[in-house]
Scaffold this motif. Sequence first.
Motif, short mmCIF file in Angstrom:
data_model
loop_
_atom_site.label_atom_id
_atom_site.label_comp_id
_atom_site.label_asym_id
_atom_site.label_seq_id
_atom_site.Cartn_x
_atom_site.Cartn_y
_atom_site.Cartn_z
N SER A 93 0.73 -1.38 -0.03
CA SER A 93 -0.04 0.00 0.01
C SER A 93 0.95 1.28 0.10
CB SER A 93 -1.02 0.05 1.29
OG SER A 93 -0.47 -0.26 2.32
N GLY B 25 7.02 -1.33 -1.18
CA GLY B 25 6.25 -2.37 -1.83
C GLY B 25 5.39 -1.84 -2.94
N THR C 78 -0.89 -7.25 -1.10
CA THR C 78 -1.49 -7.11 0.23
C THR C 78 -1.22 -5.86 0.72
OG1 THR C 78 0.31 -8.02 1.59
CG2 THR C 78 -1.10 -9.65 0.33
N SER D 126 -3.70 -1.94 7.06
CA SER D 126 -4.50 -0.74 7.59
C SER D 126 -4.69 0.21 6.49
CB SER D 126 -3.58 -0.33 8.81
OG SER D 126 -2.38 -0.44 8.79
N ASP E 110 -3.27 -9.82 6.92
CA ASP E 110 -2.24 -9.76 7.80
C ASP E 110 -1.07 -10.90 7.64
OD1 ASP E 110 -0.67 -9.46 9.93
OD2 ASP E 110 -2.36 -9.67 11.65
N ALA F 242 6.22 -6.85 3.41
CA ALA F 242 5.67 -6.29 4.61
C ALA F 242 6.46 -6.14 5.61
CB ALA F 242 4.28 -7.02 4.78
N ILE G 86 12.64 -9.22 1.57
CA ILE G 86 13.16 -7.97 1.76
C ILE G 86 13.80 -7.89 3.29
CG2 ILE G 86 12.98 -5.54 1.84
CD1 ILE G 86 12.48 -6.66 -0.91
N THR G 87 15.05 -7.80 3.30
CA THR G 87 15.74 -7.74 4.55
C THR G 87 16.16 -6.24 4.68
OG1 THR G 87 17.51 -8.39 6.21
CG2 THR G 87 17.77 -8.62 3.46
N SER G 88 16.99 -6.29 5.37
CA SER G 88 17.84 -4.62 5.48
C SER G 88 19.30 -4.81 6.08
CB SER G 88 17.22 -4.01 6.78
OG SER G 88 17.69 -2.97 7.19
N LYS H 164 15.40 -9.23 10.54
CA LYS H 164 16.01 -9.04 9.24
C LYS H 164 17.21 -9.90 9.15
CE LYS H 164 13.24 -5.85 7.62
NZ LYS H 164 12.43 -6.32 6.83
N PRO I 270 17.87 -3.21 1.59
CA PRO I 270 18.09 -1.90 1.34
C PRO I 270 18.81 -1.20 2.44
CG PRO I 270 15.68 -2.76 1.40
CD PRO I 270 16.50 -3.67 1.81
N PHE J 127 19.41 3.16 3.41
CA PHE J 127 18.50 4.10 3.93
C PHE J 127 17.55 4.45 2.59
CE2 PHE J 127 17.99 8.73 4.46
CZ PHE J 127 16.95 8.93 5.15
N GLU K 273 7.69 6.44 4.07
CA GLU K 273 6.98 6.78 5.29
C GLU K 273 7.80 6.18 6.30
OE1 GLU K 273 2.67 6.36 5.27
OE2 GLU K 273 2.68 6.83 3.21
N MET K 274 8.31 4.96 6.11
CA MET K 274 8.80 4.65 7.35
C MET K 274 9.93 5.16 7.95
SD MET K 274 10.53 0.48 7.74
CE MET K 274 9.19 -0.54 7.97
P1 NAP Z 1 6.34 1.60 4.91
O1 NAP Z 1 6.41 2.49 3.85
O2 NAP Z 1 5.94 1.78 6.30
O3 NAP Z 1 5.22 0.38 4.20
C1 NAP Z 1 5.11 -0.87 4.75
C2 NAP Z 1 4.15 -1.41 4.24
O4 NAP Z 1 3.96 -3.06 5.00
C3 NAP Z 1 2.78 -1.11 4.18
O5 NAP Z 1 2.24 -1.24 2.85
C4 NAP Z 1 2.01 -1.76 5.16
O6 NAP Z 1 0.70 -1.97 4.68
C5 NAP Z 1 2.56 -3.27 5.32
N1 NAP Z 1 2.49 -3.74 6.48
C6 NAP Z 1 2.73 -3.66 7.56
N2 NAP Z 1 2.15 -4.52 8.59
C7 NAP Z 1 1.77 -5.32 7.70
C8 NAP Z 1 1.12 -6.59 8.30
N3 NAP Z 1 0.78 -7.14 9.40
N4 NAP Z 1 0.33 -7.46 7.12
C9 NAP Z 1 0.36 -6.67 5.85
N5 NAP Z 1 1.16 -5.83 5.48
C10 NAP Z 1 1.62 -5.04 6.39
O7 NAP Z 1 7.80 0.71 4.81
P2 NAP Z 1 8.81 0.78 3.61
O8 NAP Z 1 10.13 1.75 4.19
O9 NAP Z 1 8.27 0.76 2.25
O10 NAP Z 1 9.45 -0.84 3.96
C11 NAP Z 1 9.27 -2.03 3.37
C12 NAP Z 1 10.19 -2.86 3.50
O11 NAP Z 1 11.47 -2.59 3.57
C13 NAP Z 1 10.12 -3.35 5.07
O12 NAP Z 1 10.24 -4.86 5.28
C14 NAP Z 1 11.47 -2.78 5.70
O13 NAP Z 1 11.64 -3.40 6.93
C15 NAP Z 1 12.23 -2.55 4.49
N6 NAP Z 1 13.25 -1.80 4.59
C16 NAP Z 1 12.84 -0.53 4.50
C17 NAP Z 1 14.23 0.41 4.69
C18 NAP Z 1 13.98 1.91 4.51
O14 NAP Z 1 15.04 2.89 4.45
N7 NAP Z 1 12.67 2.25 4.19
C19 NAP Z 1 15.44 -0.06 4.72
C20 NAP Z 1 15.68 -1.28 4.77
C21 NAP Z 1 14.75 -2.11 4.81
P3 NAP Z 1 -0.71 -1.00 5.70
O15 NAP Z 1 -0.22 0.35 5.72
O16 NAP Z 1 -1.89 -1.21 4.78
O17 NAP Z 1 -0.67 -1.89 7.10
#
Ligand code: NAP
Length: 248
Positions: A15, A19, A36, A39, A64, A92, A141-143, A160, A186, A188, A192-193
């Motif tokens: 969403s 992803g 998927t 929220s 979920d 997710a 997807i790890t980190s 991770k 990934p 940084f 939104e995270m």
């Molecule tokens: P994000 O913007 O917070 O998006 C997270 C996504 O996961 C949202 O679509 C959310 O959907 C979904 N999600 C959360 N809990 C869930 C659940 N229980 N069931 C199904 N879906 C769920 O995060 P992002 O930054 O894109 O991160 C995506 C992935 O990359 C994650 O695994 C994160 O750990 C990894 N990552 C991110 C970074 C970074 O710098 N951003 C770095 C390393 C790794 P809803 O909002 O609909 O719940």
Amino acid sequence: MGLLSGKTALITGASKGIGRAIAIKYAQEGANVAFTYLSSVEKGQALEQELAAFGIKAKGFRSDASDFKAAEDLVNAVVSEFGALDILINNAGITRDNLLMRMTEEAWDEVIGINLKSCFNTVKAATRTMMKAKAGSIINITSVVGIKGNAGQANYAASKSGIIGFTKSVALELGSRNIRANAVAPGFIETEMTGVLDEKTVQGWRDAIPMKRGGQPEEVANTCVFLGSDMSSYISGQVIQVDGAMLT
Ligand code: NAP
């Protein structure tokens, strides 16, 4: 013809952020996309429309990722509605950061459940179909935090790191069935995270990265296109960092 034409992909947590970028790139490359959300219901529904405009089959499921039975139902629904499942992307994920001293049991369990157990749930549900097809690409997807560790993220880092061990084990177990499993790490990425962090901290991170910037979700998505496509047909059991040389 796109790099993913004729393939069906399932992407968890599409969403927003990474992803969502993966789902859009996949649709642009001709894949049929099941995804998927949990929220962000409106965003999930809007994405379904956006993807369908690329002329592929697209469907969002509210599911979920941490729920074992829900993952089984999800995969069954995808296989029956799309007729195949070629690529599975476990994206997710959540953070519940705190110093270990202040970290609650709930914060530990929630992060392990959504980030790590989710991978077990979907992979277990998807392997029967992939084994029958004698083909499949699993991308988790790890980190970089799962490789290096991070103060204040013991739960997240553990989840991770767990994904890396899980991915390598899947690659070893299912390689003989022509099923590949890789992890994308990934660094940084500006989503939104990470958007919840204050600008001064974020600028400090950018300055510390050799490429002097954060990554974009599309740059992670491009790596997932490569790993999902036949361009990577002999790559399995790997962790590919997408981090501007942050961790080298
Ligand atoms: P994000 O913007 O917070 O998006 C997270 C996504 O996961 C949202 O679509 C959310 O959907 C979904 N999600 C959360 N809990 C869930 C659940 N229980 N069931 C199904 N879906 C769920 O995060 P992002 O930054 O894109 O991160 C995506 C992935 O990359 C994650 O695994 C994160 O750990 C990894 N990552 C991110 C970074 C970074 O710098 N951003 C770095 C390393 C790794 P809803 O909002 O609909 O719940």
